[in-house]
Write a protein that holds these residues in place. Sequence first.
Motif, mmCIF file in Angstrom:
data_model
loop_
_atom_site.group_PDB
_atom_site.id
_atom_site.type_symbol
_atom_site.label_atom_id
_atom_site.label_comp_id
_atom_site.label_asym_id
_atom_site.label_seq_id
_atom_site.Cartn_x
_atom_site.Cartn_y
_atom_site.Cartn_z
ATOM 1 N N VAL A 138 -0.383 2.270 3.253
ATOM 2 C CA VAL A 138 -0.608 0.909 2.768
ATOM 3 C C VAL A 138 0.273 -0.047 3.565
ATOM 4 O O VAL A 138 1.449 0.251 3.822
ATOM 5 C CB VAL A 138 -0.293 0.781 1.261
ATOM 6 N N ILE A 139 -0.304 -1.162 3.976
ATOM 7 C CA ILE A 139 0.456 -2.221 4.638
ATOM 8 C C ILE A 139 0.430 -3.445 3.737
ATOM 9 O O ILE A 139 -0.633 -4.002 3.462
ATOM 10 C CB ILE A 139 -0.116 -2.560 6.024
ATOM 11 N N LEU A 140 1.595 -3.858 3.269
ATOM 12 C CA LEU A 140 1.711 -5.004 2.367
ATOM 13 C C LEU A 140 1.916 -6.268 3.187
ATOM 14 O O LEU A 140 2.892 -6.369 3.954
ATOM 15 C CB LEU A 140 2.889 -4.802 1.414
ATOM 16 N N SER A 141 1.002 -7.223 3.040
ATOM 17 C CA SER A 141 1.110 -8.490 3.782
ATOM 18 C C SER A 141 0.663 -9.624 2.868
ATOM 19 O O SER A 141 -0.239 -10.385 3.205
ATOM 20 C CB SER A 141 0.259 -8.440 5.054
ATOM 21 N N THR A 142 1.294 -9.703 1.715
ATOM 22 C CA THR A 142 0.858 -10.626 0.663
ATOM 23 C C THR A 142 1.348 -12.055 0.864
ATOM 24 O O THR A 142 1.018 -12.943 0.074
ATOM 25 C CB THR A 142 1.326 -10.115 -0.719
ATOM 26 N N GLY A 143 2.143 -12.297 1.903
ATOM 27 C CA GLY A 143 2.518 -13.662 2.245
ATOM 28 C C GLY A 143 3.422 -14.332 1.225
ATOM 29 O O GLY A 143 4.136 -13.687 0.448
ATOM 30 N N ALA A 144 3.371 -15.647 1.214
ATOM 31 C CA ALA A 144 4.237 -16.452 0.341
ATOM 32 C C ALA A 144 3.471 -17.682 -0.120
ATOM 33 O O ALA A 144 2.366 -17.957 0.349
ATOM 34 C CB ALA A 144 5.510 -16.860 1.090
ATOM 35 N N ARG A 145 4.054 -18.398 -1.041
ATOM 36 C CA ARG A 145 3.439 -19.619 -1.580
ATOM 37 C C ARG A 145 4.513 -20.691 -1.669
ATOM 38 O O ARG A 145 5.713 -20.414 -1.524
ATOM 39 C CB ARG A 145 2.831 -19.338 -2.956
ATOM 40 N N TRP A 146 4.068 -21.926 -1.927
ATOM 41 C CA TRP A 146 5.024 -23.025 -2.053
ATOM 42 C C TRP A 146 6.047 -22.744 -3.161
ATOM 43 O O TRP A 146 5.681 -22.338 -4.254
ATOM 44 C CB TRP A 146 4.295 -24.328 -2.382
ATOM 45 N N ARG A 147 7.293 -22.979 -2.856
ATOM 46 C CA ARG A 147 8.342 -22.842 -3.862
ATOM 47 C C ARG A 147 8.354 -24.078 -4.758
ATOM 48 O O ARG A 147 8.242 -25.206 -4.271
ATOM 49 C CB ARG A 147 9.710 -22.680 -3.196
#
Length: 527
Positions: free
Chosen positions: A317-326
Amino acid sequence: MLDQNLKAQLKAYLEKVVHPIQLRASLDTSPKSVELEGLLQDIATLSDKVSYARTDDDARKPSFEIRRTGTDIAVRFAGIPMGHEFTSLVLALLQVGGHPSREAQDLLDQVKELDGDFTFETYFSLSCQNCPDVVQALNLASVLNPRIRHTAIDGALFQTEVDERKIMAVPTVFLNGEPFANGRMDLAQIVAKLDSNASARAAAKIAQKSAFDVLVVGGGPAGSAAAIYSARKGIRTGVAAERFGGQLHDTLGIENFISVEYTEGPKLAASLEAHVKSNGVDIMSLQKATALIPAATPGGLIEVKLENGASLHSRTVILSTGARWRKLGVPGEEQYLTKGVAFCPHCDGPLFKGKRVAVVGGGNSGVEAAIDLAGLVAHVTLVEFDAQLRADAVLQAKLRSLPNVTILTSAQTTEIKGDGEKVNGLVYKSRTDDSLHAVDLEGVFVQIGLVPNTEWLKGTLELSKYGEIVTNARGETSLPGVFAAGDCTTVPYKQIIIAMGEGSKAALSAFDYMIRLPEPEAEAIAA
């Protein structure tokens, strides 16, 4: 209205029109009506299958309808769809004219089978990079299903409606006169909201899938690169993504993508998806991961549970779920989201024309936002927690040269105030003497960085104190067979090109990991 280059391009597109279409305009004496009429007349000269008529049959002026001659198939624009919406105009001309969509056939069939009468209104701004996805999706739906109607409305031209409906963010969609949704959505997401059985059908379909060799969770730049590199190794690769493209859809201009002088986020996201698909990757959209179950034995299958109840299995599995505005996490922020609290100055800025706003954050993003907004609004107050701005010197110099900008440093935002319906102020505390100060304004744009999308992984693998997935130089996590890449990891510098490199590296590491494992039993892979 159209220059010769655009006319030539549009003429070539209109050669694909199959059925005659009519442009039916509702106009008044305003300059924008004159401008719209010029545009429509220009378009009508480019194809013998396109005609123009002034009908004045709609209360919104200027507006126009694109109608397939002799039918009820039509879409309507209230305003002049240039800027980011010019592509929406071109697609509407083609689709009303009978040119087929490239969307998956099962999704098109799902739209045709929707039962009910749906009248949609979408408020957009010409500078919004997220709006075209919604406008184009609903336009297509209205072409496919005669019980669906859609009008796309430029909020800047119909300010009275915007004020009456208390719209302070775009895209904002109304269904049958009631609020339906805010923010970017594609056709599949819209259909999922309308079709109550969509999630169950998707879960049943996923449950039938065989195990993957590489399962990528997340479809941003890192996930796309990981999927392409994995698929090119000839191994079974899948991508489960809540929103393919990730943060790219919230990014306007990209000028540091090496070898490409300029592009825009949504355009790059579409190119990435097309590239991933061309390599035969199984893309599962609208799928949010909720749990990661490690393999029971070394080299065994790893399980990823999804929000809809289904599970996917994979050797790696490769996790690449990124980020969102804080978010700020202060009183009033959640209450006034889309009611004056915003995160995208390009999308929502035009709705605050002539008003007073604040930008919270003094890094590059915050200062760029303040500069952009200063050209639209009456006044910008930039609020920075630190004792000095952190943006590049050239950006700071530009900001300080603007006459309608106030810069506050050593200022901690403590509350966003409102009247129950919309924002009317911000409170900050001076970090030098702890005094409280109030600023009267009508909008707050939050630009204080990103937070990784990793809450669902807590207690499963090692995370940093900031919630980032801890990886080594090979993209390996604390769990065997699980790799990670992109903005959700501890890798410094959250940049598109770095995320792509890390995704590629994670895929190569996953492949190297697999070739050193014993061959999996056929029954396990078929599980």
